[in-house]
Design an enzyme around this catalytic site. Sequence first.
Site, mmCIF file in Angstrom:
data_model
loop_
_atom_site.group_PDB
_atom_site.id
_atom_site.type_symbol
_atom_site.label_atom_id
_atom_site.label_comp_id
_atom_site.label_asym_id
_atom_site.label_seq_id
_atom_site.Cartn_x
_atom_site.Cartn_y
_atom_site.Cartn_z
ATOM 1 N N THR A 79 0.792 14.897 69.469
ATOM 2 C CA THR A 79 -0.294 15.864 69.645
ATOM 3 C C THR A 79 -1.627 15.134 69.582
ATOM 4 O O THR A 79 -1.829 14.261 68.732
ATOM 5 C CB THR A 79 -0.249 16.966 68.577
ATOM 6 O OG1 THR A 79 0.960 17.709 68.734
ATOM 7 C CG2 THR A 79 -1.426 17.913 68.716
ATOM 8 N N PHE A 119 -5.550 15.382 68.917
ATOM 9 C CA PHE A 119 -6.534 16.174 68.184
ATOM 10 C C PHE A 119 -7.938 15.678 68.524
ATOM 11 O O PHE A 119 -8.133 14.504 68.858
ATOM 12 C CB PHE A 119 -6.311 16.053 66.671
ATOM 13 C CG PHE A 119 -5.035 16.686 66.181
ATOM 14 C CD1 PHE A 119 -5.033 17.973 65.673
ATOM 15 C CD2 PHE A 119 -3.843 15.981 66.236
ATOM 16 C CE1 PHE A 119 -3.856 18.553 65.228
ATOM 17 C CE2 PHE A 119 -2.661 16.561 65.793
ATOM 18 C CZ PHE A 119 -2.661 17.844 65.284
#
Length: 376
Positions: free
Chosen positions: A277, A279
């Site tokens: 992921t 960010f």
Amino acid sequence: MSGPEDSSTDADQSPSGALDVGEVRERIDALDLQLLTLLDTRAKLALRAGELKRSSGKAIHDPERESRVFERLERALAELPAAVFPKRSVRPVFREVISACLALEQPLSVAYLGPPGTFSHMAAKAAFGVAMRYVDTSTIAGVFDAVMRKEVTYGVVPIENSTEGGVTFTLDSLIESDVRIRQEIVIEVAHCLLSRSPELATVRKVFTHPQPLGQCRAWLNTNLPHAEIVLSSSTAAAARLAAEEPGSAAISSRLAAELHGLSILRADIQDKQHNATRFLVIGEQDAPRTGTDRTSIVFSAPHEQGALRRSLEIFDDAGINLSRIESRPAGKLWEYVFFVDLEGHRNDANVKQAIATLSERAAMLKVLGSYPRSAS
């Protein structure tokens, strides 16, 4: 015949002969005290640096310098003869050192999508270390609001997952707010099934946030086909609910397992082995040019044939690589805005000219920020 206890390394030897374990430990204890003294000296110098930066009007926190420090230390380790300290540990160790010293210079606060134990929490700690003041919010919009109200210095929000794609709440908030992207962080996401139940067969309900649900759907269908799936506001909230309800489990992190006293029934249950992921760190300003930068923009093209193609050709003509493009509904029926990540800084001559040209043709254009590209 000698056994393992008879073997020795250079660290076990001295000019006077072999060292026993007790003497090695004494050396380690002495080195620990030397390290502590050096860390204290570094902290005092950091305090002095903070005073000088304040008197000259410079910003206290410089994330770009931190990146350069990490890179310099990794190069220095590689040049040490017969070095055994792992390169992957350089950044985590010195991130905590820098974090502790920075907290002395100027208290910084960081908002993230909470509660504690979420992957956003883990990303924030990966970026800033443990010495910052962390503020958890219940929504992504809450992170943006905390930054805009200057209640915190920075915010950390998820922007995209390698399996599930873009995070729509973050994309929408980037359009609506006046914050800038300052930094990006990419972390490997390893989902675990957490529970108080001793066995998988006893799990009747699974709490999960929608994002990890999408990343673990095939595993759930295979291993818990009859379990009830209940959506939660975050992975940490899922863990809390699983801790409260017998016969339930949660898809969450190892950190959440520790915080809520849960056992890990299964680890790495994500459907794709490499699940990461990305960010964003958001703040009042974006980052200065480093030479290895990324710029994020959002624009809307006129609702006419070939408009998007002509818009994207501007960057191709300028020799700018586009690393990501994603569309979102613009609020009007069948009209869209386009999020684009491009390589380069908004102050690079070719990027500046391309953005200026696009602004003349686009119905709307907003520069979301320029920032160093993640090494991950």
